[in-house]
Write a protein that holds these residues in place. Structure first.
Motif, short mmCIF file in Angstrom:
data_model
loop_
_atom_site.label_atom_id
_atom_site.label_comp_id
_atom_site.label_asym_id
_atom_site.label_seq_id
_atom_site.Cartn_x
_atom_site.Cartn_y
_atom_site.Cartn_z
N GLY A 101 0.72 -1.09 0.07
CA GLY A 101 -0.09 0.01 0.05
C GLY A 101 0.85 1.18 0.18
O GLY A 101 2.02 1.34 0.31
N ARG A 103 2.46 4.57 1.14
CA ARG A 103 2.90 5.22 2.48
C ARG A 103 2.25 6.36 2.58
O ARG A 103 1.88 7.50 1.75
N ARG A 137 1.46 1.18 6.11
CA ARG A 137 1.17 2.40 5.38
C ARG A 137 1.93 3.51 6.00
O ARG A 137 2.13 4.62 5.30
N LEU A 504 -6.38 5.28 8.32
CA LEU A 504 -5.95 4.91 6.92
C LEU A 504 -6.67 5.85 5.82
O LEU A 504 -5.88 5.83 4.90
#
Length: 516
Positions: A101, A103, A137, A504
């Motif tokens: 995913g 960053r 992430r 997120l």
């Protein structure tokens, strides 16, 4: 036990930081105005100006000796009013985003205190224990606040001196015991002044929040993303007050109420410990081996008070030179209130102590004070007092004020009230005048901020989270209906999912969402 604002998060050790009651209170409107004015002056909306050197520095990352983690040193001015003057070195650590995913940047974490090591928390828990999607992430980052652990730590007493300090009777029964307690606090303050005079005036929460903004810029993040637990919520809210336009995704878990003078903070936390004890007692009395009996919760409270009186009159042996008196016994019990997972350990320790063997409660007290087996102490309690006594005016002018306050504390907690009322005396003789005061934090213009409260939190009562969420112009309240201090990562899928989603993708849960 010094119990003002060491707000422990249960993820570290027994509970990484937990005393709010070290005795600052009574902040005036003038003090609050000074705090707000200083905050505005401290936060230039555009160029850092005289701080350009600090904002433009480059961190040199090196191996920490802990697998997967890197360390660096951040420079900041000792005194923000004199940015060309003496500098301070702050310890920083990180673990890089693991993927997959895209960053999202850096996620700063702070475990509370004041006095808890953020670097220790990152390396010992958050950097490996936070939910995998979050660690995938974000670069997980921590900085030990000024005056704490690896960042120019405040020092006050030697190990033997701390052993003596932690055993002083904090429920004085006569003038001689009152004088002894007052003298112990004065000696503690004098030790801090002697050992840490230069840094003592410069460990306020406002200054630490400004350090965090330098770190944000140096890390290359336009906005600050942050998870603060316990006292870390006050630090995060202060950051939002100073730099509302730089707020990214802020999680404030186990929230403090910055609008309260410390006498009210102290009483509220005292009531919180009573609530937590009653939850423990309700569980204990259902078990045939409950050391406090099986009659009722009230009877269990009476039995614990009797035990405290007994060890006050005649301390019990522990297998070492320190006997278990009332102060250490009370600290041991309070330590176990931060996490219901410690309740079985507390039942066993109480059973032993009532039977005349105090090593179990002593071990709980030592974990609370961060005392090592060799008799040395971390600087947790020193930094705790230094920050607390700088952030708010002293609760009491002297022992006579404590005597007047004791009944209200005993009403808040029949079990712990008297001791926690006297514990709030410690800032009375502090050598450095306070620079802050209680005030509401609105952080107008900040992005949505997630405030998390636990309904039976012993150290940060639930009503504090309700109050902070209401003060913040963009505050959203997430509630965990349960026991223990803080909620994230403590076993509730509902809580963790809501916080993970916010971190997120930036979407907070509906205001008022409740989880169990």
């Amino acid at each position: 036990m010094d119990s003002r604002r060491l707000l422990r998060t249960s993820a570290t050790a027994l509970a990484a930081a937990g005393l709010i009651l070290s005795g600052c209170s009574g902040g005036s409107d003038a003090a609050a105005s000074r705090t707000t004015a200083a905050a505005r002056q401290a936060s230039p909306s555009s160029s850092p100006g005289a701080l350009k050197t600090f904002y433009g520095q480059k961190l040199t990352w090196r191996d920490c000796g802990v697998t997967g983690f890197q360390c660096a040193t951040l420079r900041a001015p000792l005194d923000y009013a004199k940015p060309d003057g003496e500098q301070i070195d702050l310890a920083v650590s990180r673990v890089r985003a693991t993927g997959p995913g895209k960053r999202l940047g850096s996620l700063l974490v702070n475990p509370g205190g004041p006095g808890g090591s953020a670097v220790g928390y990152l390396q010992g828990y958050a950097g490996v224990g936070y939910p995998a999607p979050v660690r995938a992430r974000y670069d997980m980052v921590a900085v030990d606040p000024r005056g704490v652990a690896r960042s120019e730590p405040v020092e006050c007493l030697t190990g033997p001196q701390m052993d003596t300090f932690t055993q002083v009777d904090q429920t004085p029964d006569d003038p001689a015991e009152v004088n002894a307690l007052s003298a112990a606090f004065k000696d503690f303050s004098a030790g801090c002044a002697k050992e840490s005079r230069a840094i003592l005036p410069h460990v306020s929460t406002v200054e630490t929040a400004r350090d965090m903004d330098i770190l944000r810029a140096v890390l290359g993040d336009e906005k600050l993303s942050y998870v603060g637990a316990s006292y870390g919520t006050f630090l995060g809210a202060t950051y939002a007050e100073l730099f509302p336009d730089r707020v990214g995704r802020l999680v404030l878990d186990g929230a403090m109420d910055p609008s309260l003078p410390a006498i009210d903070l102290n009483r509220d936390q005292t009531a919180g410990f009573e609530t937590s004890f009653r939850a423990f007692a309700a569980d204990c009395v259902t078990k045939p081996d409950c050391p406090l009996g099986t009659a009722s919760v009230d009877a269990a409270g009476a039995a614990l008070k009797k035990f405290f009186r007994d060890v006050d009159a005649e301390p019990v042996p522990t297998g070492e030179s320190r006997a278990l008196g009332e102060s250490l016994a009370t600290t041991g019990v309070i330590a176990a209130m931060y996490d219901e997972g410690a309740w079985p350990q507390l039942r066993e320790a109480l059973t032993q102590a009532i039977g005349g063997e105090g090593s179990g409660l002593l071990a709980l007290a030592d974990s609370y004070y961060e005392r090592e087996a060799d008799g040395t102490y971390a600087n947790l309690m020193f930094a705790n007092a230094a920050v607390n006594c700088l952030d708010l005016p002293a609760a009491y002018a002297g022992p006579a004020d404590v005597s007047k306050a004791v009944p209200s504390f005993e009403k808040a907690s029949p079990v712990f009230g008297r001791g926690l009322a006297w514990a709030a005396l410690n800032c009375t003789s502090w050598p450095t005048p306070p620079t802050g005061g209680p005030h509401r934090i609105t952080a107008e213009g900040a992005a949505p901020i997630l405030v998390v409260g636990t309904t039976r939190d012993p150290a940060t009562p639930y009503k504090w989270a309700q109050s902070l969420a209401g003060q913040l112009s963009s505050g959203t309240l997430l509630t965990y209906e349960g026991d223990g201090h803080t909620a994230y990562g403590r076993g509730s899928d509902c809580i963790d999912t809501a916080i993970n989603t916010y971190l997120l993708d930036g979407t907070p849960p509906a205001d008022g969402k409740r989880c169990s």
